[in-house]
Design an enzyme around this catalytic site. Sequence first.
Site, short mmCIF file in Angstrom:
data_model
loop_
_atom_site.label_atom_id
_atom_site.label_comp_id
_atom_site.label_asym_id
_atom_site.label_seq_id
_atom_site.Cartn_x
_atom_site.Cartn_y
_atom_site.Cartn_z
N HIS A 186 0.86 -1.09 0.13
CA HIS A 186 0.21 -0.09 -0.03
C HIS A 186 0.86 1.20 0.00
CE1 HIS A 186 -3.09 -2.82 0.98
NE2 HIS A 186 -2.49 -3.33 1.92
N SER A 310 17.37 14.86 -20.56
CA SER A 310 16.06 15.77 -20.84
C SER A 310 16.66 17.05 -21.53
CB SER A 310 15.79 16.55 -19.34
OG SER A 310 15.11 17.82 -19.32
#
Length: 479
Positions: A186, A310
Amino acid sequence: MTSQPSATPASTADRQPLGAAGIALGPLDGRYRSAVEPLVDHLSEAALNRNRIHVEVEWFVHLAEGRVLPGLEPLTDEQKAGLRAIVTDFDADSVAELAETERVTVHDVKAVEYFIAARLEGLGLAHLKPLVHFACTSEDINNLAYAVGVRDAVEQVWLPAARAAVDTISAMAATAAETPMLSRTHGQPATPTTLGKEMAVFVHRLGRQIARVERTEYLGKINGATGTYAAHLCAAPDADWPALSRSFVEHLGLTWNPLTTQIESHDWQAELYADVSRFNRILHGFCVDVWSYISIGYFAQIPVAGATGSSTMPHKVNPIRFENAEANLELSCALLDSLGATLIESRWQRDLTDSTSQRNIGVALGHSVLALTNVTKGMGQLQVAEPVLAEDLDHNWEVLGEAVQTVMRAEAIAGVEGMDNPYERLKELTRGQRVDAARMREFVQGLGLSDDAETRLLALTPAAYTGLAARLAAEFGGR
């Protein structure tokens, strides 16, 4: 004050048309061609036509050798070799000739029939032109041609690519079998595992799907216009046509389907595409997990010399291999799911929805192959950042709460006093707060455990609390 441009932008109507230059519309035939090119030999339109010729030629030989009609004699070895050379010599000129014929026939399979018939005279077989496409409907040829093409594409291209990708994951499972890692259930810190064991889970899951694909039955039929052998019986009532049909289909290396309408029902295709799609989705989950591990620093990406991560942030190395794989797996699944749903339906005895649908099989598998290529390359560009994994574990001593409360339960069963409410006591200690090594050990020492139990817990660290993870990775993470 800035000056304004005096000229207006050129309109799209003024641009040079790119289509005339033979530039591909889709990325699989353009940007990513090198990754999927092996599929062209099996699932392109040209490959389909070559496979149609293969089926027609083998049916011609099969009938002649079986002497199913009066006047038929066995072919000479030279004649059989010449017929089969029509298939092996199929090239760009053949593709162009077929296309020219189809412009006249406006029918792809009829063009194939004429293509073969035109070559019989040179083999001394001109008198047997009527034997080409004998008692066949187009679907008799198409279903077998597609089955051969899909089988070869899966066995010679997709499966090797899938095995190669899974092997890279298996290699990491082996090398990192004992590398401790904080689990996250979770999204929150949980019982530690090893990185290798988590990789092995995917190897095991993906391997099961590969095994299913390996067991695929590629079905085929050749039984006439509505699957009744009606024309066959009118021409040769004494022949055992179902037996001839079965022996022919099996001669092609396929599984005989004994009962169909005009079309082979395509159920095997739906089954295969469901298996490939399931493999894709499991691999998609793997890519998401790896991407997430990269984002928290568990994996370091090995920079490629000269590559840009990038366009504006020089420090970045983007996980593009796994992101590209995710997108292509999604596209592959969308197409495979659509094919599986569409192909198993046909109105009454025949409709042509499958004609267009099946022409996209190569695209569906192509996106999967492209994803597999990216996963294989991406795995080769990862390094395990062991110091990051170790630091994460050392900051989460509260994950030992499970071990402590479980040992307390065992102690209570053994009759040790003071082991009441173990879960609640560990909950009070650990929930909503960090627990360091000193606090956890202090808590353990104050419980009144038996000497053996206390010794075991005091020796335990988050990095050591991995159970049988390393053994499980070693036993089940290989291929």
